[in-house]
Scaffold this motif. Sequence first.
Motif, mmCIF file in Angstrom:
data_model
loop_
_atom_site.group_PDB
_atom_site.id
_atom_site.type_symbol
_atom_site.label_atom_id
_atom_site.label_comp_id
_atom_site.label_asym_id
_atom_site.label_seq_id
_atom_site.Cartn_x
_atom_site.Cartn_y
_atom_site.Cartn_z
ATOM 1 N N VAL A 1 0.540 -1.214 0.301
ATOM 2 C CA VAL A 1 -0.102 -0.217 -0.053
ATOM 3 C C VAL A 1 0.752 1.333 0.132
ATOM 4 N N LEU B 1 1.273 4.280 -2.706
ATOM 5 C CA LEU B 1 1.138 5.416 -2.178
ATOM 6 C C LEU B 1 2.055 6.893 -2.999
ATOM 7 N N ARG C 1 -3.137 3.522 9.743
ATOM 8 C CA ARG C 1 -2.728 4.610 9.130
ATOM 9 C C ARG C 1 -1.815 4.990 8.248
ATOM 10 N N GLU D 1 0.216 7.548 5.684
ATOM 11 C CA GLU D 1 -0.401 8.898 4.661
ATOM 12 C C GLU D 1 0.703 9.025 3.476
ATOM 13 N N VAL E 1 -4.563 -0.736 -4.165
ATOM 14 C CA VAL E 1 -4.735 0.003 -2.949
ATOM 15 C C VAL E 1 -6.362 -0.906 -1.956
ATOM 16 N N ASP E 2 -7.175 -0.359 -2.728
ATOM 17 C CA ASP E 2 -8.377 -0.695 -2.440
ATOM 18 C C ASP E 2 -9.220 -2.399 -1.715
ATOM 19 N N THR F 1 -7.117 -2.801 1.583
ATOM 20 C CA THR F 1 -7.448 -1.861 2.721
ATOM 21 C C THR F 1 -9.021 -2.288 2.833
ATOM 22 N N GLN G 1 -10.487 0.972 2.027
ATOM 23 C CA GLN G 1 -10.578 1.715 3.468
ATOM 24 C C GLN G 1 -9.802 3.341 3.562
ATOM 25 N N TRP G 2 -9.701 3.776 2.312
ATOM 26 C CA TRP G 2 -8.282 4.837 1.990
ATOM 27 C C TRP G 2 -9.156 5.928 1.120
ATOM 28 N N TRP H 1 -4.683 8.546 1.691
ATOM 29 C CA TRP H 1 -4.389 7.940 3.324
ATOM 30 C C TRP H 1 -4.944 6.672 2.460
ATOM 31 N N ALA H 2 -4.646 5.452 3.690
ATOM 32 C CA ALA H 2 -5.697 4.124 3.486
ATOM 33 C C ALA H 2 -5.101 3.353 4.665
#
Length: 121
Positions: A27, A31, A59, A61, A88-89, A92, A95-96, A109-110
């Motif tokens: 992740v 990002l 978390r 960022e 990433v989706d 997580t 949750q991003w 963020w994730a």
Amino acid sequence: MCRARQFLAQHLDAWGLPHLKDSAQVVVCELVTNAVTHAHPPYGNLIATRFERLASGVRIEVHDASDAKPEHREASPDDESGRGLGLVDALTGGQWGVSDRDGPGKVLWAVCGENGAEVPQ
């Protein structure tokens, strides 16, 4: 190796969350790669990471100076890019997101959690 991966791994070890390393490192690299690819002048490509220990996860960022907000899209089989936010989706549990910040740019963020994802406060 993405330096952010190594830095995050150190934090996860210190926080007693080494079992989150595999997914969290993917992740953070996705990002950071997104920020490196899209953060350009006039504000430059200054990129910063921040990690926050949550009750059952972390978390992640990534701050950059670009105002352009990324969008999750479905990449076609022939596309050479465009799969990062999908990954990433998936890692997580959805949750991003993207948030504004003081000054130019944004925060991507994730949240990687022990039981899927944890909603950030």
